[in-house]
Design an enzyme around this catalytic site. Sequence first.
Site, PDB file in Angstrom:
ATOM      1  N   THR A  63      45.887 -32.474 103.669  1.00  0.00           N
ATOM      2  CA  THR A  63      47.065 -33.339 103.574  1.00  0.00           C
ATOM      3  C   THR A  63      48.256 -32.743 104.315  1.00  0.00           C
ATOM      4  O   THR A  63      48.963 -33.441 105.054  1.00  0.00           O
ATOM      5  CB  THR A  63      47.429 -33.555 102.099  1.00  0.00           C
ATOM      6  OG1 THR A  63      46.367 -34.280 101.458  1.00  0.00           O
ATOM      7  CG2 THR A  63      48.716 -34.317 101.947  1.00  0.00           C
TER       8      THR A  63
ATOM      9  N   ARG B 124      36.217 -30.169  90.087  1.00  0.00           N
ATOM     10  CA  ARG B 124      37.013 -28.948  90.031  1.00  0.00           C
ATOM     11  C   ARG B 124      37.122 -28.482  88.589  1.00  0.00           C
ATOM     12  O   ARG B 124      37.082 -29.278  87.656  1.00  0.00           O
ATOM     13  CB  ARG B 124      38.420 -29.184  90.602  1.00  0.00           C
ATOM     14  CG  ARG B 124      38.451 -29.568  92.070  1.00  0.00           C
ATOM     15  CD  ARG B 124      39.891 -29.628  92.577  1.00  0.00           C
ATOM     16  NE  ARG B 124      39.939 -29.969  93.993  1.00  0.00           N
ATOM     17  CZ  ARG B 124      40.051 -31.203  94.468  1.00  0.00           C
ATOM     18  NH1 ARG B 124      40.141 -32.221  93.626  1.00  0.00           N
ATOM     19  NH2 ARG B 124      40.083 -31.426  95.770  1.00  0.00           N
TER      20      ARG B 124
ATOM     21  N   GLY C 236      41.486 -37.666  98.522  1.00  0.00           N
ATOM     22  CA  GLY C 236      42.685 -37.892  97.725  1.00  0.00           C
ATOM     23  C   GLY C 236      43.846 -37.073  98.243  1.00  0.00           C
ATOM     24  O   GLY C 236      43.971 -36.823  99.442  1.00  0.00           O
ATOM     25  N   GLU C 237      44.740 -36.655  97.325  1.00  0.00           N
ATOM     26  CA  GLU C 237      45.867 -35.779  97.650  1.00  0.00           C
ATOM     27  C   GLU C 237      46.805 -36.377  98.695  1.00  0.00           C
ATOM     28  O   GLU C 237      47.495 -35.660  99.415  1.00  0.00           O
ATOM     29  CB  GLU C 237      45.366 -34.408  98.115  1.00  0.00           C
ATOM     30  CG  GLU C 237      44.458 -33.727  97.119  1.00  0.00           C
ATOM     31  CD  GLU C 237      43.824 -32.459  97.683  1.00  0.00           C
ATOM     32  OE1 GLU C 237      44.507 -31.730  98.434  1.00  0.00           O
ATOM     33  OE2 GLU C 237      42.648 -32.205  97.383  1.00  0.00           O
ATOM     34  N   GLY C 238      46.823 -37.699  98.808  1.00  0.00           N
ATOM     35  CA  GLY C 238      47.721 -38.355  99.750  1.00  0.00           C
ATOM     36  C   GLY C 238      47.149 -38.563 101.130  1.00  0.00           C
ATOM     37  O   GLY C 238      47.806 -39.158 101.996  1.00  0.00           O
TER      38      GLY C 238
END
Length: 364
Positions: free
Chosen positions: A101, A82, A322-324
């Site tokens: 998420t 990113r 990712g991101e939980g």
Amino acid sequence: MSGLNLDDFINDIDRPDVAIRRDAEEWRATHGPRPGALGRLDDLGEWLTAAQGGVPAKPVAEPRLVLFAGDHGIAELDVSGRAAGTADALARAALDGRSATAILARRFGAGLRVVDMALDCDPESLPKDVTRHRVRRGSGRIDVEDALTAEEAEEAFRAGMAVADEEADSGTDLLLLGDLSVGGTTAAGAIVAALCGTDASVVTGRGGAGIDDLAWMRKCAAIRDALRRARPVLGDQLQLLATVGGADLTAMTGFLLQAAVRRTPVVLDGVVSAAAALVAQRVAFRAPDWWLAGQASGEPAQEKALDRIAIDPLLDHGVTTGEGAGALLALPFLQAAAELWADLPEHGDGAAEGPAEAAVDDIT
């Protein structure tokens, strides 16, 4: 760091109640199918019972995913999939319910909270309850400068503690910990390499967004340069976070330690939360007894950190977003364990008999 003594956590954190865990084993021996027949659900049931402090376990009623958000200056070197300074887009997607998420959190009945620690955007563009703990706008470029000043590191650490207290006070009974960051896996890799005494190449992964070979080499070089800056401060965990961590990583470390003080179990997500956990373990060796790892992310730094902490991930499905998300995917497994350990019938009830026992009864 004035006013904050990390050594206090050594005395403030106790392990989950060992006597309760023994009681849980005895309870399990007289309820449901034979002990061990439920596999890891049995282990999780014991862990939850000890963490909750009562037998039998209670269902998980108020799970909450907490995502600490921040941009990292190291992303300027094009080490992420990113663009640098765009983590605010991840935060907005989560807040608007559009991210993977957020969808999983809704499906599994988990609350979702975003905490802006160092997003590189105008704070007025996000809700005040999201930005009220912000320490700075973006963390420093860790290959050539500190991520945070000493004062900022203490402020971020205390913010993480405050969030853990807020969640415990609100009745959250299971915390899930993740991050929303650009460049965060590079900072995490530097921390893990420093604390595990390994080379940059051993901990350098592709990140949640995925990177090509050239970006991987840039990331490896960035971690190598950050590692040189990290080694002289290994004896001071808060200084280490200030040097090569970032506001989000520092807050996550304070959050993990204070959650353990408050006897609230935590499920870790990916490499960033694992790096924070590794630092927290160095502060208070009993704290990891309050944590689980949701899933293996495929990041070598996560594997290295969890191995050092002695935590095995619950799942391994190749999810790298990712991101939980990894912590959330483990939530139904934990909910299943809690429900079973709350409601399993006693032996002697026909519902508790396995096929072999029922067959013997039929013959006799």
